[in-house]
Each structure stands twice: as structure tokens, then as C-alpha cells.
Scaffold this active site. Structure first.
Site, short mmCIF file in Angstrom:
data_model
loop_
_atom_site.label_atom_id
_atom_site.label_comp_id
_atom_site.label_asym_id
_atom_site.label_seq_id
_atom_site.Cartn_x
_atom_site.Cartn_y
_atom_site.Cartn_z
CB CYS A 101 23.09 -13.07 -0.09
SG CYS A 101 22.42 -12.86 -1.76
NE ARG A 161 16.33 -11.04 6.42
CZ ARG A 161 16.63 -9.81 6.07
NH1 ARG A 161 17.86 -9.40 6.09
NH2 ARG A 161 15.70 -8.98 5.69
CD1 TRP A 189 16.77 -12.42 -2.16
CD2 TRP A 189 15.78 -14.04 -1.02
NE1 TRP A 189 15.43 -12.26 -2.30
CE2 TRP A 189 14.79 -13.22 -1.62
CE3 TRP A 189 15.39 -15.14 -0.24
CZ2 TRP A 189 13.43 -13.48 -1.46
CZ3 TRP A 189 14.03 -15.37 -0.10
CH2 TRP A 189 13.08 -14.55 -0.69
CG ASN A 246 25.35 -10.11 0.81
OD1 ASN A 246 25.51 -11.24 0.39
ND2 ASN A 246 25.22 -9.81 2.09
N GLY A 247 24.13 -8.05 -3.03
CA GLY A 247 23.78 -6.86 -3.81
C GLY A 247 23.68 -7.18 -5.29
CD GLU A 269 -0.89 -3.05 1.69
OE1 GLU A 269 -1.76 -3.83 1.25
OE2 GLU A 269 0.04 -3.43 2.43
CE LYS A 303 0.12 -4.81 5.50
NZ LYS A 303 0.55 -5.44 4.29
CD GLU A 328 -1.87 -8.52 6.91
OE1 GLU A 328 -1.32 -7.45 6.59
OE2 GLU A 328 -1.48 -9.62 6.53
CG HIS A 381 -22.39 6.64 -2.73
ND1 HIS A 381 -23.51 7.19 -3.31
CD2 HIS A 381 -21.33 7.28 -3.25
CE1 HIS A 381 -23.13 8.13 -4.18
NE2 HIS A 381 -21.80 8.21 -4.15
CE LYS A 420 6.06 -12.52 4.18
NZ LYS A 420 5.54 -11.14 4.18
C1 AGP Z 1 -0.09 -8.98 3.35
O1 AGP Z 1 0.24 -8.23 4.47
C2 AGP Z 1 -0.69 -10.27 3.63
N1 AGP Z 1 0.09 -11.07 4.49
C3 AGP Z 1 -1.35 -11.00 2.48
O2 AGP Z 1 -2.44 -10.24 2.10
C4 AGP Z 1 -0.50 -11.31 1.24
O3 AGP Z 1 -0.21 -10.13 0.56
C5 AGP Z 1 -1.27 -12.28 0.33
O4 AGP Z 1 -1.44 -13.49 1.02
C6 AGP Z 1 -0.58 -12.52 -0.98
O5 AGP Z 1 0.69 -13.08 -0.80
P1 AGP Z 1 1.70 -13.17 -2.00
O6 AGP Z 1 2.08 -11.81 -2.40
O7 AGP Z 1 2.83 -13.97 -1.45
O8 AGP Z 1 1.00 -13.89 -3.12
#
Ligand code: AGP
Length: 604
Positions: free
Chosen positions: A2, A27, A73, A99-100, A480, A484, A487, A503, A599
Site C-alpha cells: 500500500c 499503481r 491494496w 503496509n505489509g 513463460e 515474455k 510480448e 519432432h 494489462k
Molecule cells: C502476461 O505477461 C500477459 N500480459 C498475459 O498473458 C496475462 O498473463 C493474461 O492475459 C492473463 O491475465 P490474468 O492473470 O490477469 O488473468
């Protein structure tokens, strides 16, 4: 995570606190409040919502020259007016912002309630003003009462308190940042410098274990009961840089916040010695023993967290675990809802497809659990049970700290289910929990090697296709890591189970396609070495994310991953985050807001 602001000086504290809260709001928070000392008991104004909602209930001006404020938060208790900070004691003389997480608040609350204290909120924070109240009633000074209360709490905290009859703010810090800004005859307090940057640039950062008292012109810090001096530093950042903690991008800041996020995720939840986990979710032993399947539903990074978790659940709880891309879930049949736990993994709690999958699961009658970062988000209202990952707000579109906190929370879930099903002995659980407990330190060691990662990124940044390979837990990390990189760098990046290369994907491998291999414990590294040799013989340079002794001699660049058993691949993922960040940064990409992405994806 927070936000805290405080002021002690000669002018009206109210606009300083209100502007400070606005500065901290970048934030996104769920509630806010202030406590103003106007010569008597502190006056508290607080509300659920944003700082503008708070401003709507604040007076235009006040007589107060001392006060504290908070943006919340949520981690304990829904976002409500009652749960918003500041929290007060029974008399209203003491007001505290925090906070915490206070790990032992349950025990303290029970003790205080038995002594007649009445609690007004569901928060862990509220134990602090009541502890102070009890000390004051015994005749302690405010400073001693505060220090005594701080000595009784365990966990992570940044605390700021005001008390009737004093013109001071009382501060304590443990694993949650707190700083003091020095003005001319006035003093400011902030969880970070953005809270007061327009007023003061000379700043003292408190250290873990510090207890301090600030007035308009003095800061007195004590550590272990002894007075100590902390240096005054000059802050050169402008507001935008300060919001990012001096980092160039939110993503990099959030990558570096991971040790703290992990501490919060684990806080108060594990007893590594006894091999016990307390997740505060209602999944009775009989129910867990009747389970035939755990289904994880999620999208993107959260899906990869689900893959990691499924592996752990199958291994440690001996129950079938399947992972479903949420948008595909409705097209799958063959469910026995009565013996299926459906776990929706979503950091935002708002992803439309994950919510739709959860509704579908609910419709069939399955029990549901949401694993999310956002208290009060849509998913928490749909699911039967909620497990909060407590990573703190994440702004960068590319999920980083929420991924490690998701996986860690899910690892604890796997241990819990394994213990309840008697598939894990206390000793086995204890070993796993020790590994989890080692995560913040191990991640910090990776972060400390950032210069090395940057050098590796510089060597390969000109390539525009990358492959990531791994097995078992390393497979989810390979996926993952590739997500990253693609993206934020817009390069072609794919993750594969290492055995799948031959394969088909091997046809794409050339001397211009760097391959990143997860060669850690928990990732069948010895077998993956064979795949490393396959790509090397096609000329591809290989970066190895290597636990000591596994694979270094077979790769071109080895990045050392501390050995944390099943958690090692998760630690390796932090290298991949840094690698993706540096490659994208070298290419000048819009790292925090990559093209075409949002996001939170709230449409199907
Ligand atoms: C992750 O880097 C992405 N921005 C995206 O794949 C994200 O994880 C996905 O949209 C799911 O979001 P959520 O965890 O808020 O459900």
C-alpha cells in the site's frame, strides 16, 4: 504494498496528505484515508475507492499540522470503508496506517478481544492501535507504547502512527520501505519518495528493525533500543522516475520487487519445521481425499503458472491435474464435477475467459478456487474459495512478479493437498517448504547477476528468433520465458518441451537462433542436455540456466541458478525475465505497454 504518507510541520497537513496520496495512487489502489491531529484525538476520514473518492468526503481545509494518510491494496479483508486505513483503538486516541502483513495478528487479536478490545475491521493492522492503547493504559509514553507494540508483532510492516496529545509521527519498518523527507521546519513521511517529492528532496531511508519518531524538525531513530544515525540522501529523480523507483521501466522495477513480493506471498503461511501450510481456504480433508482431478484454468502467463502447479500437484498430492487454456475450457467434456476442484489462476481476477470458464465449472457443480492478486476482483466473487498471491500491484503489461507469486502460492496449495491426502510426509513437506522459503534469497542472487544477463542479451539481441527448451517444471518456464520475450521484444520466440525439438522445431534451428535451456533441478536437466547437443550440432548458440554442476560445460553461456529443488526452475525464470527485458530495451521497445496488448483482457 500500500502507500503511506505523513506530515509534521506548520502548515495545514490536509492538502499535503491528499496530494501525497494522489502521487502514490499511480499503481491503483482500492481505498484511502487520512488521520489529522487537530489538537485532540485524531480525526479520521476514510473510504473505499480512489483518492478522488476520499477527497469527496474530506473538508476543504483543516487545523491539523500533523497527520498520516494511506492508500490500501487489500491483503486482509475486502476493500470496504471499515477496512480502509487509518485504524484506531477503542478510545480513538491512536490512529495507525500500515503496509505489509502482520503474521501473528490472529493470536494478538484473540488476546486483545479477551481483554475487552472491540475491533471494527477485518484487517491485521488493527491489532497495532489496540496494542498501543493497552500500553498507554499501563502508563507508557506514546513512544514506549509504540515500541512495545512493534516488539510484539511479527511479519512485514511499515507503520506510521499519530496519537492524541503529541505532534509527532511514530514509525517502524520491517521488510517494507519507509522514508522521511526533510523540509525547512517540516518533515514528510512516505512509503516511497513520490509521496512528498515536490516538498523535499533530502531523504532518510529507514532500515529493517528501525523504530523512529519524527516531528516538524527532528527525526530520532532507534534500533534494538539504541539511538542510531541514518544518512540523509539527496534524491535527484523527477516524479516519473520516482514512481518507477529510479528504474527505467515498471517491468524492471517489478522484476526487482520479486524478493519482497515472495516474502509477502509466504508470510504467515508456512511452518517449514513442521511441514505445515496455512492458506486460510476451506477445502476440508474429506473433500480433498475424495478428489479425482484438479483442473487449472487460466490464460497466458497464469496458464504457465497452472502448468507448473499441475506438475507439483500430481507429484506431491497424487491426484490427476489438468491445465486448460480458459478460452477452450467450455469445449471440453468428460467432467465429474463432484470429484473435481477447478482452480482459476488470474492475477487481475478480471480476465473474461477465465471468468467464463469458472462460471461453466460452477454451473456443473464443481467446487472452485480462485488464485488471484486482487482482493475483491470479479473472480473472487464467483469462486467458492480465494487464495491471494499478495504480489502487490503490477503495472507492466508483462507479468513478472505475479507469475512467481502465483507459482509459489500454488506450490503451497500442492503441499497442503498432499499433506491432507497423506501423500506427503511432514519431512517431505518440510523439505519443499524450505525450498519455498529460500525463494526470496535465491531470486535476489539472480537479480544481483543482472550485469551478466545484460551482457548475454547484448550478445544475442540482433537475432530475431529465439527458442526456449525445458522438461517437466522447466517446460512451463520455457513457455513463460518465450511469452515474455515475444510480448516485449516482438521477436519470434517459442518454448518447447525439450524432447519435442526433434519432432519438427529442429528444422528452424540455425546459427542465428539462440536457444535458452532450463538445466536446473526439477527440470530433468540430464535429459535436456541431449537436446542441447542436438541444437548445438546445428550451430545454435545455447544459453543454459544451470543449477550447479548440471549442464554448464555443454552451453555457450551459463547463468547460475541456486539449487532450490522443485523451485529452481522458477528461480531460472527470473533470468529469462531479465533477458527478455534487456533484449527488448536494446531494441528500444515500449516495454511497459507493448503494442496490441493490455494489462487486463476483459473481453472474450
Ligand atoms: C502476461 O505477461 C500477459 N500480459 C498475459 O498473458 C496475462 O498473463 C493474461 O492475459 C492473463 O491475465 P490474468 O492473470 O490477469 O488473468
Amino acid at each position: 504494498m500500500c502507500g503511506i504518507v505523513g506530515y509534521a510541520g506548520a502548515r495545514d497537513a490536509l492538502p499535503v496528505l491528499s496530494d501525497g496520496l494522489k502521487n502514490l495512487e499511480y499503481r491503483g489502489y482500492d481505498s484511502a484515508g487520512v488521520a489529522l491531529c487537530e489538537g485532540g484525538a485524531p480525526t479520521v476520514y476514510k473510504t473505499v475507492g480512489e483518492v478522488d473518492d476520499l477527497r469527496a468526503v474530506l473538508p476543504d481545509a483543516s487545523e491539523a499540522t500533523v497527520g498520516v494518510g494511506h492508500t490500501r491494496w487489500s491483503t486482509h479483508g475486502e476493500p470496504t470503508d471499515a477496512n480502509a486505513h487509518p485504524h484506531t483503538d477503542c478510545t480513538g486516541d491512536v490512529a495507525v496506517v500500515h503496509n505489509g502483513i502482520i503474521d501473528n495478528y490472529d493470536d494478538l487479536k484473540a488476546e486483545l478481544e479477551a481483554d475487552g478490545h472491540a475491533f471494527a475491521s477485518e484487517t491485521d493492522t488493527e491489532v497495532v492501535p489496540h496494542l498501543v492503547e493497552a500500553e498507554l493504559a499501563d502508563g507508557a509514553s506514546p513512544a514506549d507504547a509504540f515500541a512495545a507494540a512493534v516488539a510484539r508483532i511479527e511479519g512485514s510492516f511499515a507503520l506510521a502512527m499519530v496519537v492524541d496529545g503529541t505532534d509527532a509521527i511514530y514509525l517502524a519498518r520491517q521488510d517494507s520501505p519507509l522514508c522521511v523527507g526533510h523540509g525547512d521546519g517540516e518533515t514528510f513521511v512516505g512509503s516511497d519518495v513520490t509521496a512528498f517529492l515536490e516538498h523535499a528532496r533530502e531523504v532518510t531511508y529507514l532500515e529493517n528493525g528501525d523504530v523512529a519518531v519524527v516531528t516538524a524538525d527532528e527525526l530520532v531513530v532507534e534500533h534494538d533500543g539504541e539511538r542510531v544515525e541514518r544518512p540523509v540522501e539527496q534524491v535527484e529523480w523527477e516524479a516519473d522516475a520516482a514512481e518507477k523507483g529510479g528504474y527505467e521501466h515498471y517491468m524492471l522495477k517489478e522484476i526487482h520487487e520479486q524478493p519482497r513480493a515472495l516474502r509477502q506471498t509466504l508470510s504467515g503461511r508456512i511452518d517449514a519445521l513442521e511441514g505445515e501450510v496455512d492458506l486460510d481456504v476451506d477445502l476440508p480433508r474429506e473433500y480433498l481425499n475424495s478428489l479425482e482431478e484438479v483442473q487449472f484454468v487460466a490464460c497466458g502467463t497464469s496458464y504457465h503458472a497452472g502448468l507448473y502447479a499441475a506438475n507439483l500437484v500430481e507429484e506431491h498430492a497424487d491426484v490427476r491435474a489438468t491445465v486448460h487454456v480458459a478460452s477452450e475450457y467450455q469445449f471440453r467434456g468428460g467432467r465429474d464435477p463432484w470429484r473435481t476442484l477447478v482452480v482459476a489462476v488470474t492475477q487481475s481476477g478480471e480476465t473474461a475467459e477465465t471468468l467464463a470458464a469458472l462460471r461453466e465449472a460452477d454451473r456443473t457443480g464443481a467446487r472452485t478456487l480462485a488464485v488471484t492478486n486482487v482482493v475483491g476482483s470479479s473472480v473472487t466473487r464467483l469462486a467458492d474459495e480465494n487464495l491471494y498471491i499478495r504480489a502487490g500491484p503490477e503495472i507492466g503489461v508483462a507479468a513478472t512478479k505475479t507469475f512467481v507469486s502465483q507459482v509459489t502460492s500454488l506450490a503451497l496449495l500442492a503441499v497442503h493437498v498432499g499433506r491432507e491426502r497423506d501423500e506427503l510426509t511432514p519431512t517431505e513437506a518440510s523439505d519443499l517448504l524450505e525450498d519455498a522459503r529460500g525463494l526470496p534469497g535465491a531470486v535476489q542472487r539472480v537479480l544481483d547477476a543482472d550485469a551478466q544477463v545484460r551482457a548475454v542479451a547484448e550478445a544475442y539481441a540482433d537475432s530475431d528468433a529465439f527458442f526456449f527448451i525445458g522438461r517437466a517444471l522447466g517446460h512451463s518456464v520455457a513457455l513463460e520465458s518465450a511469452l515474455k520475450l515475444k510480448e516485449i521484444s516482438y521477436d519470434h520466440a517459442e518454448g518447447f518441451p525439450a524432447g519435442e525439438l526433434k519432432h519438427g522445431p529442429l528444422a528452424l534451428v540455425t546459427d542465428d537462433t539462440p536457444v535458452v535451456a532450463v538445466l536446473t533441478g526439477g527440470a530433468r536437466a540430464a535429459e535436456t542436455v541431449n537436446s542441447v547437443k542436438e541444437v548445438e550440432s546445428r550451430g545454435a548458440p545455447v544459453v543454459g540456466l544451470c543449477t550447479d554442476g548440471i549442464g554448464e560445460k555443454f552451453v555457450d553461456d551459463a547463468l547460475a541458478v541456486p539449487d532450490l529443488g522443485a523451485m529452481s526452475p522458477l528461480v531460472a525464470n527470473v533470468y529469462a525475465q531479465l533477458f527478455a527485458y534487456h533484449v527488448a530495451n536494446l531494441k528500444g521497445r515500449a516495454i511497459d505497454k507493448p503494442r496490441n496488448l493490455a494489462k487486463s483482457v476483459t473481453v472474450e
